[in-house]
Design an enzyme around this catalytic site. Structure first.
Site, PDB file in Angstrom:
ATOM      1  N   GLU A 165       0.805  -1.231   0.000  1.00  0.00           N
ATOM      2  CA  GLU A 165       0.000   0.000   0.000  1.00  0.00           C
ATOM      3  C   GLU A 165       0.837   1.279   0.000  1.00  0.00           C
ATOM      4  OE1 GLU A 165      -2.670  -0.520   3.288  1.00  0.00           O
ATOM      5  OE2 GLU A 165      -3.538  -2.348   2.463  1.00  0.00           O
ATOM      6  N   ASN A 206       2.056  -4.696  -3.358  1.00  0.00           N
ATOM      7  CA  ASN A 206       0.649  -5.038  -3.146  1.00  0.00           C
ATOM      8  C   ASN A 206      -0.132  -3.779  -2.762  1.00  0.00           C
ATOM      9  OD1 ASN A 206      -1.371  -7.196  -2.791  1.00  0.00           O
ATOM     10  ND2 ASN A 206      -1.280  -6.705  -0.612  1.00  0.00           N
ATOM     11  N   HIS A 242     -10.466  -5.960  -2.375  1.00  0.00           N
ATOM     12  CA  HIS A 242     -11.509  -5.869  -1.351  1.00  0.00           C
ATOM     13  C   HIS A 242     -12.677  -5.113  -2.004  1.00  0.00           C
ATOM     14  CE1 HIS A 242      -9.007  -7.500   1.781  1.00  0.00           C
ATOM     15  NE2 HIS A 242      -8.078  -6.589   1.563  1.00  0.00           N
ATOM     16  N   GLU A 270      -6.179 -10.529  -2.013  1.00  0.00           N
ATOM     17  CA  GLU A 270      -6.975 -10.409  -0.781  1.00  0.00           C
ATOM     18  C   GLU A 270      -8.469 -10.316  -1.103  1.00  0.00           C
ATOM     19  OE1 GLU A 270      -5.469  -7.382   1.873  1.00  0.00           O
ATOM     20  OE2 GLU A 270      -3.408  -7.655   1.170  1.00  0.00           O
TER      21      GLU A 270
END
Length: 454
Positions: A165, A206, A242, A270
């Protein structure tokens, strides 16, 4: 509002006896021998050369949780166990117990491990975030952390989310301990150090909200292109995914492909798809379509290595704690019953589905009735099919309400009722049966319900 309660059966006074029978199809949401798919997800994924993974909690790796995790997935990601605050809560004091347990479990079950995560702005120990370190000291701490963790699991962790992130929504760099202290090249430094620590591991950056083509994903794309041009080691990008029900980006596959065209792998790392509660059949159908869209986008791109779901059961999902009134985001419900999303994943990986209820029937009966109350029962009988979990559904036609259930988890929304197995009675062998019961209320009449497949 629906009533959701499970308890031991209690006695009731009987004023009259009425039995109404209706045959239900038992919705097969079960495991490989009788699950909707004709093989575990990991077998289907292996046949396509893809990853189907899940995040797991090490302390829960026993019983049904462990059984499903081992049976269905070929990769595991520690949900929290490898984050800095978990492995080094006090400076120089390490705790590897949960991370070791997950790696050991994966190896015992022929699974690969995705390490998560080495460099992140969140879930760092207080001694690090509150320390007054010079840039040189901070760099040393970061490099030592990468060395320590990756060396411990060298050759045992197949891929690492090295940097997690790094971007804001507008594509600018997130201001963090690392960016503020070391500048934007902390990413290149971390990747270079990670390659030296374990040359065999795949190295990823990521991030979330980078699934479609947008400002944030374009910033990530430009970073990866720059790193490749500079010769910095980078093997892949992770798109967290997500997602919100009905909001899979239309440019998902296009985005995966453009990263792949840079010469890196892409992983969906994820995946969960949350909905506003309560759950309805329509929402589950939309969720299944969304899971299928994500899976299809990955399957269509050769360099998309596969998909990891962020927890496979709703009982282990982070969503309810972070998004008030939302949940049901994973492929399994809290009782380990596969949802339509499970079938969608299987179908995308080349699995075939059996007709719902094939080989099993469920019979509804009212066994006791008094004044405005009644006791009902459902018996599931399987002829030549085995179940490891089950769900049956019906719709009441005269305003009946379930107030209490035993040996099943029953949810009523309006007139619709859905009951799934308890943790201890999901298994029904060929030739076997299982029964659950419930108390309810009625007013005026109590006919056998209009039933349908779930």
């Amino acid at each position: 509002m629906g009533t959701r309660k499970r308890s031991l059966r209690t006695g009731s006074s009987v004023a009259s006896l009425f039995t109404g029978l209706a045959t239900l199809g038992a919705l097969l949401l079960a495991a490989p021998a009788a699950q909707s798919a004709d093989a575990p997800l990991r077998d289907l994924a292996d046949a396509k050369g893809k990853v189907i993974g899940t995040a797991v909690t090490g302390s829960k790796l026993s019983g049904t949780y462990a059984e499903v995790a081992a049976r269905e997935f070929n990769w595991l990601t520690p949900g929290n166990a490898m984050k800095w605050e978990s492995v080094e809560p006090s400076r120089g004091s390490f705790d590897w117990a949960e991370a070791d347990r997950i790696v050991d479990f994966a190896e015992a079950n022929g699974q690969e491990v995705r390490g998560h995560t080495l460099v992140w702005h969140s879930q760092n120990p207080g001694w690090l975030t509150n320390g007054d370190f010079t840039p040189a000291e901070l760099r040393t701490l970061l490099m030592d952390h990468i060395d320590t963790e990756m060396t411990r699991y060298r050759g045992r962790v197949a891929a690492w989310d090295v940097v997690n992130e790094p971007f804001n929504e507008d594509g600018t760099y997130r201001q963090t301990l690392w960016y503020d202290g070391l500048g934007q090249d902390y990413i290149a430094e971390a990747l270079t150090r990670a390659r030296a620590a374990d040359p065999s591991a795949k190295l990823y950056i990521n991030d979330y909200n980078v699934e479609g083509v947008n400002a944030k994903s374009t910033a990530l794309y430009n970073l990866v292109r720059s790193l490749k041009e500079r010769g910095v080691p980078i093997d892949g990008v992770g798109l967290q995914a997500h997602l919100i029900l009905g909001q899979v980006p239309g440019t998902f596959q296009q985005n995966i492909q453009r990263f792949a065209d840079l010469g890196v792998d892409v992983a969906i790392t994820e995946l969960d798809i949350r909905m506003q509660l309560p759950v309805t059949d329509a929402k589950l159908a939309q969720q299944a379509a969304d899971y299928r869209a994500v899976m299809d986008a990955c399957v269509a791109v050769d360099r998309c290595s596969g998909v990891t779901v962020w927890g496979f059961t709703d009982s282990d999902s982070w969503i309810p704690d972070w998004f008030e009134g939302q949940g049901a985001a994973t492929p399994y419900d809290e009782n380990y019953a596969p949802k339509p999303a499970y079938d969608a994943i299987a179908a995308s990986l080349g699995g075939t589905s059996e007709p719902p209820g094939e080989g099993c029937t469920a019979t509804y009966s009212v066994v006791n009735e008094w004044n405005t109350g009644f006791t009902g029962q459902v018996r599931i009988d399987c002829a030549d099919t085995a179940l490891s979990s089950w769900r049956v559904n019906w719709t009441y036609g005269a305003g009946q309400r379930i107030t209490q259930a035993w040996n099943a988890d029953c949810v009523q929304t309006g007139t619709a009722v859905s009951c799934s197995n308890a943790s201890y009675n999901g298994t029904v062998p060929p030739g076997g049966s299982v029964t659950f019961g419930f108390n309810g209320t009625w007013n005026g009449s109590n006919p056998a319900p209009v039933v349908s497949m779930g």
